[in-house]
Motif scaffolding. Structure first.
Motif, PDB file in Angstrom:
ATOM      1  N   HIS A  74       1.171  -6.472  -0.877  1.00 29.48           N
ATOM      2  CA  HIS A  74       1.624  -5.880  -2.122  1.00 29.48           C
ATOM      3  C   HIS A  74       3.133  -5.990  -2.183  1.00 29.48           C
ATOM      4  CE1 HIS A  74      -2.094  -3.144  -2.744  1.00 29.48           C
ATOM      5  NE2 HIS A  74      -2.156  -4.218  -3.510  1.00 29.48           N
TER       6      HIS A  74
ATOM      7  N   ASP B  94      -4.591   2.417  -3.655  1.00 21.47           N
ATOM      8  CA  ASP B  94      -3.377   2.891  -4.324  1.00 21.47           C
ATOM      9  C   ASP B  94      -2.768   4.027  -3.524  1.00 21.47           C
ATOM     10  OD1 ASP B  94      -3.729   1.133  -6.333  1.00 21.47           O
ATOM     11  OD2 ASP B  94      -4.385   2.586  -7.824  1.00 21.47           O
ATOM     12  N   HIS B  96       0.916   6.080  -2.227  1.00 27.37           N
ATOM     13  CA  HIS B  96       2.160   6.482  -2.851  1.00 27.37           C
ATOM     14  C   HIS B  96       3.242   6.703  -1.816  1.00 27.37           C
ATOM     15  CE1 HIS B  96      -0.475   6.598  -6.171  1.00 27.37           C
ATOM     16  NE2 HIS B  96      -1.226   7.504  -5.594  1.00 27.37           N
ATOM     17  N   GLU B 110      -1.877   9.625  -0.186  1.00 25.34           N
ATOM     18  CA  GLU B 110      -2.813   9.222  -1.232  1.00 25.34           C
ATOM     19  C   GLU B 110      -3.127  10.432  -2.075  1.00 25.34           C
ATOM     20  OE1 GLU B 110      -6.214   7.090   0.271  1.00 25.34           O
ATOM     21  OE2 GLU B 110      -4.997   6.439   1.974  1.00 25.34           O
ATOM     22  N   ILE B 115      -4.223   8.921  -9.215  1.00 24.33           N
ATOM     23  CA  ILE B 115      -4.917   7.719  -9.674  1.00 24.33           C
ATOM     24  C   ILE B 115      -5.663   7.998 -10.971  1.00 24.33           C
ATOM     25  CG2 ILE B 115      -6.739   6.083  -9.108  1.00 24.33           C
ATOM     26  CD1 ILE B 115      -5.870   6.308  -6.185  1.00 24.33           C
ATOM     27  N   ASP B 131      -3.200  -1.383 -10.826  1.00 26.67           N
ATOM     28  CA  ASP B 131      -2.953  -0.437  -9.743  1.00 26.67           C
ATOM     29  C   ASP B 131      -1.789   0.454 -10.127  1.00 26.67           C
ATOM     30  OD1 ASP B 131      -0.564  -1.792  -9.212  1.00 26.67           O
ATOM     31  OD2 ASP B 131      -1.556  -3.111  -7.796  1.00 26.67           O
ATOM     32  N   SER B 132      -1.537   1.432  -9.280  1.00 26.28           N
ATOM     33  CA  SER B 132      -0.484   2.373  -9.615  1.00 26.28           C
ATOM     34  C   SER B 132       0.205   2.856  -8.353  1.00 26.28           C
ATOM     35  CB  SER B 132      -1.070   3.564 -10.368  1.00 26.28           C
ATOM     36  OG  SER B 132      -2.039   4.205  -9.582  1.00 26.28           O
ATOM     37  N   THR B 133       1.455   3.169  -8.479  1.00 33.17           N
ATOM     38  CA  THR B 133       2.212   3.689  -7.344  1.00 33.17           C
ATOM     39  C   THR B 133       3.105   4.813  -7.800  1.00 33.17           C
ATOM     40  OG1 THR B 133       2.341   1.435  -6.487  1.00 33.17           O
ATOM     41  CG2 THR B 133       3.678   3.086  -5.414  1.00 33.17           C
TER      42      THR B 133
END
Lengths: 152, 152
Positions: A74, B94, B96, B110, B115, B131-133
């Motif tokens: 990523h 995903d 963080h 997480e 999410i 996806d997301s962060t």
DNA sequence: GTGCGTGCAAAATCTTTGCATACGC
DNA sequence: GCGTATGCAAAGATTTTGCACGCAC
């Protein structure tokens, strides 16, 4: 005895690409370091050179982009062409970004659960929260249609 | 009649700094554009030059950093010295980041609510989530102590 | 008038690319 | 052997910095 084919070999061969020692060393490095490490191209290069691998920095850049495209890595916080700035509006302290990865269209939104989750995570390890931003990568409606026509 | 002193003037004077036309134009631009815009240094420069302002790109960079330090602007996705990469572990799709803004110490976590919130926001405007962060900026315990001793 | 801020150009980073060679397949 | 991948070095892109001058205060 041959070592079993890993997903890297399979993925590469599937596209007529090649498994070189350099590519293996790069992915091996990430696997050794575990999932908690965030390496820059320069980091990867230095570590590999220190470990007696013969790799050029240009190859690191090419390999990193390849591994990202193949889904093995990523890329964190990609900023297309320089960092960006926005007004710090005190009415909207922590807001989040929804970015179309294809056309760059950006929507903003706010979310209390997100902020609470960030705060909880910070407190859990004794950190004092300053602010938080959720970046959501997505496809916007128009690009979903385009992507259906010409799968990149 | 004098225009009322804005927070920019006050903040600058408080530190023995000066309000120049260039600084005012930069902040004015962000205020005109509204809080939804994310401008790069190059963007700001081009817009100001197009609007007949006499500003150099170097000053834009200096001014942007100043305005960020003063709290008028936010810097999005700052990547200290190049983009960074991490292993894409499919067990943790995903996750963080909790980053200490002072020493750079990073913790991962997480969060399902995060999410879900990202997904909900995406669907709300018809985006298809990839996806997301979540990036949480914070102070780690050691740096909290240091900061108490020497307020930067 | 003092000294901070600016413009300019050079330098420092970070990343990409052209081309000849090396090597996986 | 064919064609991709690499190394090298040069080019691009982005950001920072040294220095003399100008202007906010």
């Amino acid at each position: 005895m041959a070592r079993p084919l890993g997903p890297l070999e399979v993925g590469l061969h599937h596209d007529g690409r090649r498994l070189t020692p350099q590519r293996r060393r790069v992915l091996d490095l990430f696997e050794q370091m575990g999932s908690g490490s965030h390496l820059s191209a320069e980091d990867v290069h230095q570590q590999l050179v220190a470990a007696k691998a013969k790799v050029s920095l240009a190859t690191i850049y090419r390999t990193l982009r390849l591994l990202v495209k193949m889904g093995f890595l990523h890329e964190l916080e990609l900023n297309e062409g320089g960092n960006r700035f926005e007004l710090a509006s005190h009415d909207h302290p922590d807001h989040h970004h929804l970015v179309c990865v294809r056309c760059g269209r950006t929507e903003e939104f706010e979310s209390d659960p997100v902020i609470q989750a960030g705060r909880a995570a910070a407190e859990h390890v004794g950190f004092q929260l300053i602010d938080s931003t959720l970046n959501v990568r997505a496809l916007c409606p128009s690009c979903q249609k385009l992507a259906a026509l010409s799968p990149n």
